[in-house]
Scaffold this active site. Structure first.
Site, PDB file in Angstrom:
ATOM      1  N   GLU B  49       2.963 -30.262  19.688  1.00 53.61           N
ATOM      2  CA  GLU B  49       1.497 -30.361  19.707  1.00 53.61           C
ATOM      3  C   GLU B  49       0.934 -30.848  21.038  1.00 53.61           C
ATOM      4  O   GLU B  49      -0.265 -30.781  21.253  1.00 53.61           O
ATOM      5  CB  GLU B  49       0.993 -31.227  18.543  1.00 53.61           C
ATOM      6  CG  GLU B  49       1.477 -32.657  18.533  1.00 53.61           C
ATOM      7  CD  GLU B  49       2.724 -32.847  17.685  1.00 53.61           C
ATOM      8  OE1 GLU B  49       3.529 -31.904  17.574  1.00 53.61           O
ATOM      9  OE2 GLU B  49       2.884 -33.966  17.140  1.00 53.61           O
ATOM     10  N   ASN B  50       1.798 -31.334  21.934  1.00 50.34           N
ATOM     11  CA  ASN B  50       1.281 -31.686  23.251  1.00 50.34           C
ATOM     12  C   ASN B  50       1.131 -30.470  24.161  1.00 50.34           C
ATOM     13  O   ASN B  50       0.813 -30.625  25.334  1.00 50.34           O
ATOM     14  CB  ASN B  50       2.149 -32.772  23.909  1.00 50.34           C
ATOM     15  CG  ASN B  50       3.607 -32.412  23.948  1.00 50.34           C
ATOM     16  OD1 ASN B  50       4.164 -31.961  22.956  1.00 50.34           O
ATOM     17  ND2 ASN B  50       4.227 -32.591  25.086  1.00 50.34           N
TER      18      ASN B  50
END
Lengths: 229, 223
Positions: B49-50
């Site tokens: 998700e980064n």
């Protein structure tokens, strides 16, 4: 008018006490450490900082917090193995904390840059982090109303800029850079290299120069400390 | 069929249910182990998700690049076909239902699929949510993997969560060391049992009126 400099002190001029400052980075990846060092030297205090975390180790944002210059932090994940400076200030009641789910944090920043008044998101519905917030059921699903987060200044890190302020990033260090650039009144980008206008392929520009006010070239340093958690 | 599963075996069991070609997010901690059991020919694409799709294994030695990390801030590698994007795009991808599956750890899961995995709620605990709430509700399906019991011997599968919630009604399946549970509209169904437990002992442990959906031995059920 875009300013291009090699002096980080010059790049952070005019950030006043009480300013709201977005700082890019996810942990240390993409954290504009040299700009934060310049902000530390510049002296502005009573700051509201928006970042995903609350500092790692003893450098950059962690040092700004250690010095007591941050009044409030808005972030998704303050508590980390190496967030000891934040932890100490928080447990002593010396720093205000607003915890925001990471995707809501990103979307609230994006919304500010995109001129959105507020938006309904399913994230956080029915949890502590949505308490007191307006909710609405849309097509059978429950949503929470979230408002934009904007800032006076954004300090971000990119790989390369051209002299028109267009930016490209490197791998997962991109993270919050593009959305913070659009959400701040004044965006200051540190880069490893400034190239001539026209030297970046327009097809690969990630942040167009319209969002960037100041660029400072910081020579690539050896990898900054070890990776934080 | 006589021993409870180890953490690695739970991971292997979860991996077996991940469809060919799926886009998947594996949460921090125990779920990360699932990637050890996803063979390359399954062409599963991992999301972090980064800001990355096509994440490869953890980086070692000279491959460590501090600009290339996963959501746990561990240096990782990129696979051919990887893509990078900013945080708002990454969470839009998740919230928009484009990921097929998310696998998360949990403190508690309720009989209706509520998830608690971000905050103990203890006084003095520093709250930190990260992407947990977005992950819980974003993917098409959310699977949980955990040991069924806490260290104190209390069931983590419960009628209603007592820990602060991460998401409401978001979990569809729970993989544990002693059983696999499906959260259905009719209640919690037991699909598989490992070790000494029976449907009755599981009912006693969890306090839930579990539906027996186990497949009899010898009819193709898994070991």
């Amino acid at each position: 008018m875009l300013q291009i400099t090699e002096d980080t002190a010059h790049a952070v001029e005019g950030i006043p006490d009480g300013a709201t400052v977005m700082i890019g980075g996810f942990g240390t990846a993409g954290q504009p450490v040299e700009l934060i060092d310049a902000l530390i030297a510049q002296g502005a205090t009573d700051l509201t900082v928006i970042n995903n975390n609350a500092g790692n180790g003893d450098v950059g944002l962690a040092e700004l917090i250690r010095l007591g210059r941050v009044r409030k932090i808005v972030c998704s994940f303050p508590r980390q193995k190496d967030s000891w400076h934040f932890d100490k200030r928080y447990l002593a009641g010396e720093i205000e904390l607003e915890v925001v789910p990471q995707g809501n944090l990103a979307e609230r920043i994006r919304a500010a840059g995109a001129g959105i008044g507020a938006f309904f998101t399913p994230t956080g519905y029915g949890t502590l982090l949505a308490e007191g917030k307006e909710t609405r059921r849309i097509d059978g699903r429950d949503y929470v109303l979230e408002h934009p987060i904007r800032a006076d200044f954004a300090l971000i890190k990119a790989l390369r800029a051209d002299r028109a302020g267009n930016l490209v990033y490197r791998k997962t260090a991109r993270n919050f850079g593009p959305i913070m650039a659009a959400a701040a009144t004044t965006t200051i980008a540190q880069v490893s290299e400034v190239v001539e206008t026209g030297a970046l392929d327009p097809e690969v520009v990630v942040t167009p120069g319209i969002y960037v006010n100041r660029v400072v070239q910081v020579l690539p340093a050896p990898a900054h400390e070890e990776a934080g958690q | 069929m006589s021993e409870p599963l180890t953490r690695d075996q739970i991971a292997e069991r979860v991996a077996r249910d991940i469809p060919q070609g799926a886009y998947v997010n594996l949460g921090i901690g125990m779920p990360t182990k699932v990637s050890d059991y996803l063979e390359a020919e399954r062409r599963v694409t991992l999301h972090t998700e980064n800001g990355m799709l096509g994440m490869g294994p953890e980086a070692r030695g000279a491959d460590v690049d501090l600009d290339l990390i996963n959501a746990g801030k561990i240096p990782v590698t990129e696979l051919p076909g990887a893509a990078y994007f900013h945080h708002a795009d990454s969470f839009a991808m998740m919230r928009g239902g484009h990921l097929d599956l998310c696998v998360l750890g949990a403190f508690q899961v309720s009989a209706t699929g509520d998830l608690a995995n971000w905050h103990t709620g203890k006084p003095g605990a520093i709250p930190a949510v990260g992407g947990a709430m977005d992950l819980a509700i974003g993917a098409k399906q959310t699977y949980v993997m955990m040991e069924l019991l806490t260290k104190k011997g209390e069931s983590k599968l419960v009628e209603a969560c007592t820990y602060p919630l991460t998401g409401v009604g978001c979990v569809s399946r729970v993989y544990t060391d002693v059983a696999v549970f499906d959260i259905t509209a009719d209640g919690v169904a037991v699909l598989e049992i490992y070790g000494e437990d029976t449907i009755d002992t599981l009912r006693e442990t969890t306090g839930l009126a579990l539906i027996d959906a186990t497949v009899p031995v010898g009819s193709g059920g898994s070991a």
